[in-house]
Design an enzyme around this catalytic site. Sequence first.
Site, short mmCIF file in Angstrom:
data_model
loop_
_atom_site.label_atom_id
_atom_site.label_comp_id
_atom_site.label_asym_id
_atom_site.label_seq_id
_atom_site.Cartn_x
_atom_site.Cartn_y
_atom_site.Cartn_z
N ASP A 86 -10.74 3.56 4.27
CA ASP A 86 -11.21 2.17 4.31
C ASP A 86 -12.75 2.12 4.30
O ASP A 86 -13.32 1.05 4.07
CB ASP A 86 -10.72 1.49 5.60
N GLN A 126 -4.56 -1.35 9.43
CA GLN A 126 -4.61 -2.67 8.83
C GLN A 126 -5.27 -3.68 9.78
O GLN A 126 -4.98 -3.73 10.97
CB GLN A 126 -3.19 -3.13 8.46
N LYS A 155 0.85 -1.20 0.00
CA LYS A 155 0.00 0.00 0.00
C LYS A 155 0.88 1.25 0.00
O LYS A 155 0.64 2.19 -0.77
CB LYS A 155 -0.94 -0.02 1.21
#
Length: 296
Positions: A122, A99, A55
């Site tokens: 997200d 994460q 990422k």
Amino acid sequence: MGEAKIIDGEAIAAGLRRRIGEEAARLKARHDLTPGLAVVLVGDNPASRVYVRNKARRAEEAGMTSHDHHLPADVTEEALLSLVRGLGDDARVNGILVQLPLPPHIRAEAVHDAVDPAKDVDGFHGINAGRLVTGAADAMVPCTPLGCLMLLKHHLGELAGLKALVIGRSNIVGKPVAALLLAEHCTVTVAHSRTRDLAGECRRADIVVAAVGRARMVEGGWIKPGATVIDVGINHIEGGSGETRLAGDVDFAAAVKVAGAITPVPGGVGPMTIACLLRNTLVAACRQNGIEPPEI
Ligand code: GUN
């Protein structure tokens, strides 16, 4: 019947990343703005370490700044919440991602809701989940579901009126995919572990999105001839002679003979997730600076 078209997520994601890079360069030139993405990793889950590194790398390749934070597995929930709130106040950071999975002593929901909704790339904050379901234009949409939708539109164009079966009801994939397909005017069924006749549900579906996390659970004989199959599963299985390899939730070898189009694993949904994260970061940076986000 011939073999299904393989939906090349790798190539579609590469095109998306290129367009995002061009838009980021335009933001820099016109507004002197460089989007910043903060990625927070807690602990040492090997798969998470790889995802987080990818990422950050992809963000930098697209002309964004990445702010990496690695915390030990025994960090307190309060310390993590404090970091996440601090990132919300940091003007250099436009997108925040923590994460998953998190260690069991940390409540994921508390972490998601500590993220500034405007920086929630997200799309896990309750506010963004609500915006998605109600169809608000400014919802931050979770990356994997958005990637699934883009692949479906890339292959099918118009989705209105199609029967879609989503297998799996997680907050990260199943529920938001269902909301997105409903917004596209599909007739949506969400199947899960208690569904009685999964094979029958599958046989009626023009679109199948499999997100259950069980290798090759969806059998080729369940697929309606010509259907479009999106496989979100990333399962590590024994590949013979000791090594492991990746398998999706769909029995690809069998389904490819029946479906009209299907995503491979790897190389299908996976690359789209990161591309959509970059897209969300770019959009977030624009909105936070009063700039109309580009259509990507
Ligand atoms: N772990 C697996 N998928 C995801 C995702 O989409 N976002 C985050 N933050 N963690 C994940």
